[in-house]
Structures are given as structure tokens and as C-alpha cells.
Enzyme design. Structure first.
Site, short mmCIF file in Angstrom:
data_model
loop_
_atom_site.label_atom_id
_atom_site.label_comp_id
_atom_site.label_asym_id
_atom_site.label_seq_id
_atom_site.Cartn_x
_atom_site.Cartn_y
_atom_site.Cartn_z
N ARG A 94 35.22 7.05 -16.24
CA ARG A 94 35.38 7.23 -17.69
C ARG A 94 36.82 6.91 -18.07
NH1 ARG A 94 30.78 6.67 -17.61
NH2 ARG A 94 29.15 8.24 -17.84
N GLU A 123 37.34 3.20 -26.03
CA GLU A 123 36.40 2.08 -26.18
C GLU A 123 35.77 2.12 -27.57
OE1 GLU A 123 33.67 2.67 -22.95
OE2 GLU A 123 35.02 1.75 -21.53
N HIS A 141 31.57 -2.51 -19.07
CA HIS A 141 30.88 -1.55 -18.21
C HIS A 141 29.42 -1.98 -18.07
CE1 HIS A 141 30.82 2.32 -16.20
NE2 HIS A 141 29.72 2.65 -16.85
#
Length: 175
Positions: A94, A123, A141
């Protein structure tokens, strides 16, 4: 950093994903050490109770732990400085695990050798200074965006539904 083979790899979070990373890194002749909430008695890898000590003793630091209050900004200035100008940090967990402004400064100033990410703290915003650096690899991701992974996820959902409606324990309960 020229080669991955033979490097010392520190893993923050030796759970399912961290263990899979360790297994793959070992195949390249890397020595493995780790930090987790607790020492894993079944592990043959060196355990460090403090992340800063892990960072000081590895060349590549991989972040693979859950995001909690305790792991928010677990990679801070002290950890970055312990990795040093030849160290590399890789975050696949994360974005909030890393103090991003501190990371950008360290990379720009040469206090950290490099970084690889598929997650960022804010993000989808990418700090422009980070995107301009030549010692950074950024990727979306997308690790679970394969046909195989999507099929496995769908199978797991079905298996959990079957367990739930049969009054059996869930395979992956959310606690």
C-alpha cells in the site's frame, strides 16, 4: 545496482505474499531477512524486530505487509537512510507504507539508490518530481489482472459462498 542475483533482500511482512517473494528471491541466490509483527518460528530467514535494523542489513527492501496504524509510514527517513545510497525499496503493498515526500527527497538527493512501485500514497496522483527521476520504476497495480488470477478470485468467491450457505467456516473470512 547491476544484478539482482546474490543481493540481500529484506522483506517487511513475511505472510503469504512476503513468503512467496522470499522463495523467488532465494532462487536467485539472494539472502533473505524479514520483519513481521512477530518472529515466524518456521522460517529459516533472519528476523529483525525493528524495520530500521532490517533496512540497515539489506540492499533491497520489499514492502509486503498489511496497512495498519503501526505500518503507516513504516518506511520513513530513518529507514530510507539505513538503506543508503545503494539501497532500493520496492513497495507492492500500500502506498501509505512509505513517507512519499521523504522518499522523493531521498531519491532526488541520492540518499537512496532506487525505488520500484505499483502503489503510491495518494493514488492516482503521481508526484511530478517522482515521475521525472531516472532511478524509479513506476507501474500500475496490475498484479491480479491476469486471466489466471481473475479465475482464482472467482473460484474463491464461489467457494466462500458455498461454505457460507452450508454453515461451514469461510475460506477467507474478513475479520
Amino acid at each position: 545496482m547491476d544484478l539482482f542475483s546474490g543481493k540481500s533482500v529484506g522483506i517487511v511482512g513475511l505472510g503469504r505474499i512476503g513468503s512467496a517473494i522470499a522463495k523467488r528471491a532465494e532462487a536467485f541466490g539472494c539472502s533473505i531477512s524479514y520483519h513481521s509483527r512477530s518472529q515466524k518460528p518456521e522460517s529459516t530467514h533472519t528476523y529483525y524486530p525493528r524495520v530500521i535494523d532490517l533496512a540497515f542489513n539489506c540492499q533491497i527492501l520489499v514492502i509486503a505487509c498489511a496497512l495498519t496504524d503501526e505500518t503507516h509510514h513504516i518506511v520513513n527517513r530513518g529507514v530510507i537512510d539505513a538503506l543508503g545510497p545503494n539501497g532500493v525499496v520496492i513497495n507492492i503493498a500500500r502506498g501509505s507504507h512509505i513517507d512519499e515526500p521523504e522518499l522523493v527527497s531521498a531519491l532526488a538527493e541520492g540518499r537512496l539508490g532506487g525505488a520500484g512501485f505499483d502503489v503510491l500514497e495518494h493514488e492516482p496522483e503521481v508526484p511530478m518530481q517522482l515521475a521525472k527521476l531516472n532511478n524509479v520504476v513506476l507501474s500500475p497495480h496490475i498484479a491480479a489482472a491476469t486471466v489466471e488470477s481473475r479465475k482464482e478470485m472467482a473460484d474463491l468467491v464461489i467457494a466462500n459462498l458455498e461454505a457460507y450457505f452450508s454453515n461451514k467456516p469461510l475460506l477467507t473470512p474478513v475479520l
